[in-house]
Every structure is written in structure tokens, then in C-alpha cells.
Design a protein around this motif. Structure first.
Motif, PDB file in Angstrom:
ATOM      1  N   ARG A   1       2.377  37.404-106.760  1.00  0.00           N
ATOM      2  CA  ARG A   1       2.141  36.388-107.796  1.00  0.00           C
ATOM      3  C   ARG A   1       3.409  35.582-108.067  1.00  0.00           C
ATOM      4  NH1 ARG A   1      -0.114  41.026-108.829  1.00  0.00           N
ATOM      5  NH2 ARG A   1       1.571  41.720-110.196  1.00  0.00           N
ATOM      6  N   ALA A   2       4.010  35.103-106.998  1.00  0.00           N
ATOM      7  CA  ALA A   2       5.262  34.350-107.105  1.00  0.00           C
ATOM      8  C   ALA A   2       5.043  32.922-107.567  1.00  0.00           C
ATOM      9  CB  ALA A   2       5.989  34.352-105.759  1.00  0.00           C
ATOM     10  N   PHE A   3       3.845  32.386-107.358  1.00  0.00           N
ATOM     11  CA  PHE A   3       3.553  31.006-107.724  1.00  0.00           C
ATOM     12  C   PHE A   3       2.051  30.785-107.721  1.00  0.00           C
ATOM     13  CE2 PHE A   3       4.040  31.294-103.170  1.00  0.00           C
ATOM     14  CZ  PHE A   3       2.970  30.569-102.666  1.00  0.00           C
ATOM     15  N   GLN A   4       1.635  29.734-108.392  1.00  0.00           N
ATOM     16  CA  GLN A   4       0.257  29.248-108.328  1.00  0.00           C
ATOM     17  C   GLN A   4       0.247  28.037-107.412  1.00  0.00           C
ATOM     18  OE1 GLN A   4      -3.641  29.000-108.678  1.00  0.00           O
ATOM     19  NE2 GLN A   4      -2.645  30.431-110.111  1.00  0.00           N
ATOM     20  N   PHE A   5      -0.756  27.945-106.527  1.00  0.00           N
ATOM     21  CA  PHE A   5      -0.816  26.849-105.572  1.00  0.00           C
ATOM     22  C   PHE A   5      -1.982  25.935-105.891  1.00  0.00           C
ATOM     23  CE2 PHE A   5      -2.104  25.244-101.241  1.00  0.00           C
ATOM     24  CZ  PHE A   5      -1.061  24.319-101.155  1.00  0.00           C
ATOM     25  N   VAL A   6      -1.718  24.620-105.905  1.00  0.00           N
ATOM     26  CA  VAL A   6      -2.757  23.651-106.218  1.00  0.00           C
ATOM     27  C   VAL A   6      -2.725  22.507-105.210  1.00  0.00           C
ATOM     28  CG1 VAL A   6      -1.278  22.394-107.847  1.00  0.00           C
ATOM     29  CG2 VAL A   6      -3.762  22.200-108.040  1.00  0.00           C
ATOM     30  N   GLU A   7      -3.901  22.038-104.822  1.00  0.00           N
ATOM     31  CA  GLU A   7      -4.046  20.923-103.890  1.00  0.00           C
ATOM     32  C   GLU A   7      -4.372  19.648-104.654  1.00  0.00           C
ATOM     33  OE1 GLU A   7      -3.814  20.301-100.738  1.00  0.00           O
ATOM     34  OE2 GLU A   7      -3.899  22.193 -99.630  1.00  0.00           O
TER      35      GLU A   7
ATOM     36  N   ASN B   1       3.259  28.372-119.486  1.00  0.00           N
ATOM     37  CA  ASN B   1       4.359  28.942-120.256  1.00  0.00           C
ATOM     38  C   ASN B   1       5.687  28.898-119.508  1.00  0.00           C
ATOM     39  OD1 ASN B   1       2.689  29.510-122.390  1.00  0.00           O
ATOM     40  ND2 ASN B   1       2.391  31.665-121.858  1.00  0.00           N
ATOM     41  N   GLY B   2       5.671  28.461-118.238  1.00  0.00           N
ATOM     42  CA  GLY B   2       6.894  28.404-117.459  1.00  0.00           C
ATOM     43  C   GLY B   2       7.343  29.733-116.908  1.00  0.00           C
ATOM     44  N   GLU B   3       6.447  30.706-116.871  1.00  0.00           N
ATOM     45  CA  GLU B   3       6.788  32.030-116.354  1.00  0.00           C
ATOM     46  C   GLU B   3       6.447  32.173-114.880  1.00  0.00           C
ATOM     47  OE1 GLU B   3       4.416  34.390-118.890  1.00  0.00           O
ATOM     48  OE2 GLU B   3       5.587  33.952-120.702  1.00  0.00           O
ATOM     49  N   MET B   4       5.673  31.250-114.346  1.00  0.00           N
ATOM     50  CA  MET B   4       5.281  31.267-112.936  1.00  0.00           C
ATOM     51  C   MET B   4       5.403  29.853-112.384  1.00  0.00           C
ATOM     52  SD  MET B   4       1.573  32.246-111.195  1.00  0.00           S
ATOM     53  CE  MET B   4       1.623  33.962-111.735  1.00  0.00           C
ATOM     54  N   ARG B   5       5.949  29.729-111.185  1.00  0.00           N
ATOM     55  CA  ARG B   5       6.090  28.416-110.572  1.00  0.00           C
ATOM     56  C   ARG B   5       4.734  27.854-110.163  1.00  0.00           C
ATOM     57  NH1 ARG B   5      10.984  30.249-110.534  1.00  0.00           N
ATOM     58  NH2 ARG B   5      12.775  28.870-110.152  1.00  0.00           N
ATOM     59  N   LEU B   6       4.655  26.521-110.209  1.00  0.00           N
ATOM     60  CA  LEU B   6       3.450  25.810-109.788  1.00  0.00           C
ATOM     61  C   LEU B   6       3.792  25.013-108.542  1.00  0.00           C
ATOM     62  CD1 LEU B   6       0.506  25.000-110.351  1.00  0.00           C
ATOM     63  CD2 LEU B   6       1.376  23.121-111.759  1.00  0.00           C
ATOM     64  N   LEU B   7       3.285  25.458-107.405  1.00  0.00           N
ATOM     65  CA  LEU B   7       3.536  24.809-106.123  1.00  0.00           C
ATOM     66  C   LEU B   7       2.410  23.807-105.869  1.00  0.00           C
ATOM     67  CD1 LEU B   7       5.303  24.722-103.578  1.00  0.00           C
ATOM     68  CD2 LEU B   7       3.930  26.588-102.642  1.00  0.00           C
ATOM     69  N   VAL B   8       2.760  22.526-105.833  1.00  0.00           N
ATOM     70  CA  VAL B   8       1.777  21.453-105.757  1.00  0.00           C
ATOM     71  C   VAL B   8       1.876  20.754-104.403  1.00  0.00           C
ATOM     72  CG1 VAL B   8       0.892  19.360-106.846  1.00  0.00           C
ATOM     73  CG2 VAL B   8       2.077  21.082-108.239  1.00  0.00           C
TER      74      VAL B   8
ATOM     75  N   VAL C   1       7.194  22.854-108.133  1.00  0.00           N
ATOM     76  CA  VAL C   1       7.736  22.781-106.774  1.00  0.00           C
ATOM     77  C   VAL C   1       6.764  21.907-105.990  1.00  0.00           C
ATOM     78  CG1 VAL C   1       8.457  24.031-104.712  1.00  0.00           C
ATOM     79  CG2 VAL C   1       8.674  25.117-106.960  1.00  0.00           C
ATOM     80  N   LEU C   2       7.277  20.903-105.307  1.00  0.00           N
ATOM     81  CA  LEU C   2       6.425  20.009-104.524  1.00  0.00           C
ATOM     82  C   LEU C   2       6.432  20.437-103.058  1.00  0.00           C
ATOM     83  CD1 LEU C   2       7.541  16.553-105.992  1.00  0.00           C
ATOM     84  CD2 LEU C   2       5.664  18.029-106.755  1.00  0.00           C
ATOM     85  N   ALA C   3       5.257  20.435-102.445  1.00  0.00           N
ATOM     86  CA  ALA C   3       5.136  20.809-101.029  1.00  0.00           C
ATOM     87  C   ALA C   3       4.515  19.660-100.254  1.00  0.00           C
ATOM     88  CB  ALA C   3       4.284  22.061-100.871  1.00  0.00           C
ATOM     89  N   GLY C   4       4.957  19.486 -99.000  1.00  0.00           N
ATOM     90  CA  GLY C   4       4.470  18.405 -98.141  1.00  0.00           C
ATOM     91  C   GLY C   4       5.345  17.187 -98.298  1.00  0.00           C
ATOM     92  N   VAL C   5       5.032  16.336 -99.286  1.00  0.00           N
ATOM     93  CA  VAL C   5       5.907  15.261 -99.790  1.00  0.00           C
ATOM     94  C   VAL C   5       6.320  14.275 -98.685  1.00  0.00           C
ATOM     95  CG1 VAL C   5       7.806  14.834-101.409  1.00  0.00           C
ATOM     96  CG2 VAL C   5       6.803  17.094-101.297  1.00  0.00           C
TER      97      VAL C   5
END
Length: 436
Positions: free
Chosen positions: A167-173, A232-239, A263-267
């Protein structure tokens, strides 16, 4: 050179014989790369004790009683850190029974945790370990919703204890993929994204005794609860986002949700808005060599993207999102090397060697917030060490020894065995189909 290789092989064999014993190992005489963006150190020494780095650099004393590995004529680096992958979730992509990257028919999205699905014995783990990859970011694929679930950081050790951080981050598309999952438009995707964060915040407020509004909730309780540590800022959000305009829309979300650790991915179009990304202090895990656009959201793609973002002050590293990301993570050093070569192309922007190596070692660790324990040879970090027969960013180089947490790892893998089997086949050793 042969003497160095022989001594290295003997030392490696000795390490393999007793991997469980607490021990001190000194790797001496090599060209040491710390992995933090500093220059390589000729004739350096790396000292490991109980699976962690004690010291690395020039003038480092060899502790009494340490097992010495002579790495003269070799490069000694931290293990490579794959900044984005689906490693361990997929064996054969076209066979559903071996593909756990997406729960397309499931009831949950953000609440999905990839940890139970990670199989450290898929063939790709051993292949990439033999190529010097020791850690990887593992993300799920978004199913029917824009949220894919919670990803992990893993090691590639030859055991079943693969998960370094669950559970290091949440991933969203977002972007084109996200809009397709949210009704067919970016407006709908961003509304769904924002609404999910609002519902998570309402749930968090309810937990603190503040009245919430569950009557119009679109998320089930488990998915909303999974997003509480995000707001809450306790887990990173990888977008995952590619288009410049989409990047700016994501950055604006922090005005309403200031605690988000984005955190931005692809970009691919990050260079167009590099100043804004840098000002926001948001790290980027970028696809390294996108050039000819494969989608409309990448029409401004250029191989100079990472170099230009780096020059603007963006904290940027290399990932392989949707680029053979379940199997071919060993392309990472090739991509990093190409970014070094790009400096020689008139009008192009690349990376220095030191920057390029950091982009596949300490960079991803920093983006995921695990750089205090992984990604470099600084004291206190995990003893992930690779000894190479040449420059690790050159295609002709390969690891001769790989350690994870100070434990020597086997370099054997299925691809190597197949290569050896068919390189000089013997009569009777081939499958029946080859006898015709």
C-alpha cells in the motif's frame, strides 16, 4: 581481468553458501556509483553489514574480519529501481489465469491492494534480477473505474518475501484512458476524480465526528476508506497523465486538497509545463523515450522531455508505464543510456551520466518516499548492490553479481537456460517438433 573475475566468482560462491548468516562484506577496487547523482568513484569500496550499507566511497577502510570481494576493473552500483511496472502480476498476458493486473469484473477499485497477487516466482522476476533490477514499483491496471487500487514496492530476491512496502500509493488513470472509463470525456473523469476525493474527505470527517453525507455517495465504503489516507497526505497518489493541460488540472487539485502527495507518471508533454511542475514540487516518473506520438494526448512528445524537465528543476526519474511493464524492465538502463547520448544531438536535451543513473536508482525511491531506505549506496540503505563487467548504461555490459539486502542472488533464469539449450543443441535433446 581473469584474476579479478576468478576472485569475484569465488567470493560470490562463498556468499551464496551462507546467505542467512549475519556478515560483513567489503567490495573493493571497483568504480563505485553511489546512485544519488554524484560522479562515479574510481577504486572505491562498499561495506555491507547485516544486509545494509555501512559505507561507500573512496578511502573507506575494510573492517577486520570482513569478507572481501575484489571488484577491480568492475563497476559497483546500487541495484536498479524500476520506477513503474506490473512485475509479479503477470506471467502470460494473454492467459487470464496468469494475469492479475486488473480486476475488470470486480466490485472494488481504490480498495484493491496488489500485495496478495504478487508472485515473486513469475519468470520475469528472475530475468530482470539477472539484468540488475533489484526493486520495482508495482501498480495495478485500472478496471472499470479510474482508480486502479493500491500499489507496492517490491524486491526481486529469490524468495517469497517480495513486498518491501505494501500500500505504498494509490494509482489513478486520467487522460484518454481515464476519460474512457468515466463516461467518455475528460470533464467526466476529473469530476469523478474530484468527487471521490470529496467522499473520502467526508468519510474522514465522519470518523472524526464531523457529519458526513453518505446518502449521495458514489463510492462503496471500502473504496472511500482506501482514499482517506490519500486525502490526508498519508499515502502517495500516483496519477497517470500525459497531456500538458491534464497535468495542470491535476496540479490545481492541491488548491482544494492541499495534503495530496502527488506523483505524476507518464507525462509525455511535461516539458511544456515543466516550470509549473517544478514550482509545485511534484515528482515525475516519466516514460523515457516517447517521441512519435502513439495517442493524441502525446502529440508534443519528444525524447528531450526528461532533459527539459530536469533542466527546469523537476525531480524526474524513469518509468515504463504501458511499455512492456510486466516483463522488460531491463530496458531501463538502455533508456537511461540513450538519454546520456541525447546530449550529443544538436538541439536536444538529455541527462548527464550521473543524472541518468540516479533516474533509475535513487530517483524512483525518492518519488515513492522510500529513499531513506532504498535506491543508493548511502549509509543505512538496503544492501542492494550490483557488480557489472562494464558501464551499466551500455548495452554490452551485464551484471556479474547481484545482492539484495546483502544476500547474493542467483543470475540463472529461464531465458538463459533456453539460450544455452538451443545455442549448441545435441542430438536427441530437442523437442519432437524440431526432429522433423
Amino acid at each position: 581481468m581473469m584474476k579479478s573475475l576468478f576472485s569475484l566468482s569465488v567470493a560470490a560462491a562463498a556468499l551464496l553458501a551462507s546467505p542467512a548468516l549475519a556478515q560483513t562484506v567489503a567490495i573493493t577496487g571497483g568504480k563505485v556509483v553511489i546512485g544519488d547523482g554524484s560522479a562515479p568513484i574510481e577504486g572505491g569500496t562498499v561495506v555491507l553489514r547485516d544486509g545494509k550499507v555501512v559505507a561507500a566511497g573512496s578511502g573507506v577502510a575494510v573492517p577486520a574480519g570482513a569478507q572481501v570481494v575484489d571488484a577491480s576493473g568492475r563497476w559497483v552500483t546500487p541495484g536498479l529501481f524500476a520506477g513503474f511496472s506490473r512485475l509479479g502480476l503477470v506471467e502470460v498476458e494473454a492467459v487470464n489465469e496468469t494475469n492479475d493486473s486488473s480486476a475488470s469484473r470486480g466490485e472494488f477499485s481504490a480498495a484493491i491492494d496488489v500485495t496478495p497477487a504478487i508472485n515473486p516466482k513469475v519468470s520475469a522476476v528472475a530475468v530482470n534480477r539477472a539484468a540488475g533490477i533489484t526493486r520495482a514499483v508495482v501498480a495495478p491496471i485500472a478496471p472499470a473505474a479510474i482508480f486502479a487500487g493500491m500499489g507496492a514496492v517490491i524486491d526481486l530476491g529469490d524468495d517469497y518475501n517480495a513486498v518491501t512496502r505494501a500500500r505504498a500509493f494509490q494509482f489513478v488513470e486520467l487522460g484518454e484512458t481515464g476519460s474512457a472509463k468515466a463516461g467518455g470525456s475528460r470533464a467526466s473523469a476529473f469530476l469523478e476524480f474530484r468527487n471521490a476525493l470529496i467522499e473520502a474527505r467526508a468519510l474522514a470527517n465522519g470518523q472524526r465526528g464531523v457529519p458526513a453525507h453518505p446518502h449521495d455517495a458514489l463510492l462503496n465504503r471500502q473504496d472511500a476508506a482506501a482514499l482517506v489516507p490519500v486525502v490526508n497526505g498519508e499515502m502517495r497518489l500516483l496519477v497517470h497523465v500525459e497531456r500538458a493541460a491534464d497535468i495542470l488540472n491535476v496540479l490545481k487539485l492541491r488548491e482544494e486538497f492541499p495534503a495530496l502527495k502527488l506523483v505524476l507518471a507518464g507525462v509525455s508533454e511535461g516539458w511544456l509545463v515543466a516550470n509549473q511542475i517544478a514550482a509545485a514540487g511534484v515528482p515525475v516518473i516519466a516514460s523515457a523515450l516517447n517521441d512519435l506520438p502513439s495517442e493524441f494526448e502525446k502529440t508534443a512528445a519528444t525524447q528531450s522531455n526528461i532533459g527539459r524537465m530536469k533542466r527546469a528543476g523537476v525531480t524526474v526519474s524513469i518509468g515504463m508505464i504501458n511499455d512492456n511493464d510486466a516483463h522488460r524492465l531491463h530496458y531501463s538502463p538502455q533508456y537511461a543510456g540513450n538519454l546520456v547520448a541525447l546530449q550529443r544531438v544538436p538541439g536536444a536535451s538529455g541527462l548527464t551520466w550521473d543524472q541518468a543513473f540516479a533516474a533509475i536508482s535513487s530517483g524512483p525511491a525518492q518519488a515513492l518516499g522510500v529513499d531513506a531506505m532504498l535506491g543508493s549506496l548511502k549509509p543505512g540503505r538496503a544492501g542492494d548492490v550490483v557488480i557489472w563487467d562494464g558501464d551499466p548504461l551500455e548495452l554490452s555490459s551485464a551484471p556479474v553479481a547481484v545482492m539484495i539486502d546483502g544476500v547474493q542472488q542467483p543470475l540463472d533464469n529461464r531465458q538463459a537456460r533456453l539460450r544455452d539449450r538451443y545455442r549448441t543443441p545435441q542430438e536427441g535433446a530437442l523437442p519432437k517438433a524440431y526432429e522433423r
